[in-house]
Design a protein around this motif. Sequence first.
Motif, mmCIF file in Angstrom:
data_model
loop_
_atom_site.group_PDB
_atom_site.id
_atom_site.type_symbol
_atom_site.label_atom_id
_atom_site.label_comp_id
_atom_site.label_asym_id
_atom_site.label_seq_id
_atom_site.Cartn_x
_atom_site.Cartn_y
_atom_site.Cartn_z
ATOM 1 N N LEU A 154 -5.105 44.804 -47.727
ATOM 2 C CA LEU A 154 -5.067 44.672 -49.185
ATOM 3 C C LEU A 154 -5.005 46.041 -49.857
ATOM 4 C CD1 LEU A 154 -7.593 41.749 -49.778
ATOM 5 C CD2 LEU A 154 -5.112 41.661 -49.453
ATOM 6 N N GLU A 200 -1.747 47.582 -52.263
ATOM 7 C CA GLU A 200 -1.903 48.253 -53.556
ATOM 8 C C GLU A 200 -1.402 49.687 -53.487
ATOM 9 O OE1 GLU A 200 -5.082 47.513 -56.132
ATOM 10 O OE2 GLU A 200 -5.816 45.752 -55.063
ATOM 11 N N ARG A 211 -4.445 41.087 -62.728
ATOM 12 C CA ARG A 211 -4.673 41.735 -61.434
ATOM 13 C C ARG A 211 -5.990 41.254 -60.826
ATOM 14 N NH1 ARG A 211 -1.565 46.789 -60.993
ATOM 15 N NH2 ARG A 211 -3.164 47.697 -59.659
ATOM 16 N N ARG A 218 -6.598 39.237 -57.277
ATOM 17 C CA ARG A 218 -7.520 39.749 -56.252
ATOM 18 C C ARG A 218 -8.565 38.694 -55.896
ATOM 19 N NH1 ARG A 218 -7.596 44.855 -59.624
ATOM 20 N NH2 ARG A 218 -6.277 46.361 -58.539
ATOM 21 N N TYR A 262 1.858 40.201 -54.852
ATOM 22 C CA TYR A 262 0.614 40.423 -54.098
ATOM 23 C C TYR A 262 0.014 39.134 -53.554
ATOM 24 C CZ TYR A 262 -4.342 41.825 -53.599
ATOM 25 O OH TYR A 262 -5.623 42.044 -53.148
#
Length: 230
Positions: A70, A74, A94, A98, A159
Amino acid sequence: MAETSSVKLHGMWACPSAMRAKLALKIKGIDYEHIEEDLANKSELLLQYNPVHKKVPVLVHDGLPIAESLVIIEYIDETWTNPPHLLPQDPYLRAKLRFWAAYFQLVFEMMRKTLILEGEAQKNMLNELLEKLDVAEEGIKEIYPNSVPSFSEDVNPGYLDIVFYSLFGTHEVAKDFLGGVLITPERYPLLTSWIMAMKQVPQVIEVTPPSAKLLGFLQYFRQKYLPPKA
């Protein structure tokens, strides 16, 4: 392809965390050298680059190592700032992504435990796992409120898409160990459509291991960690 100086990725073909790092690099269009690690005989470089956890993946950019998948995603998005962007600019969005990434990681760890259980213990863990996925099916509607996920040349996975697919994109391979397919369209229409949409992305096809090879690995994993019979 995006211009790079020196980018190397230490990974292992069956590792979901390594898959997500590879997928992030490919989506961003970054050329890199992949270094396949034997986790039973880890290289000195891997141990040097990740002395804390001694695990893959490790991204090495101009000689500087970055560990943990992770963190790697980023770092990639923040270092190569050209589109497509993997994370939104809005801090709240964001944070939400997450949160769900951490949640899916928790559910995946439950699935791994389920694979090495048998009988009533496996049944109980599987029921708890399905309840966690029920929560995800509802919760992800806030990420995709108006439609099922879809990707194209203009809409790339980001993501959370990368994290989710790396964990559950090949879940059907484990059906023989779990008594059936884990994420079914009847119970999880959104999660199922999400996986199917990701499976159409060229970069995803590139990094997804062959099902037969992955099945062999799961059989090995299960035999290795299944408690010995009395």
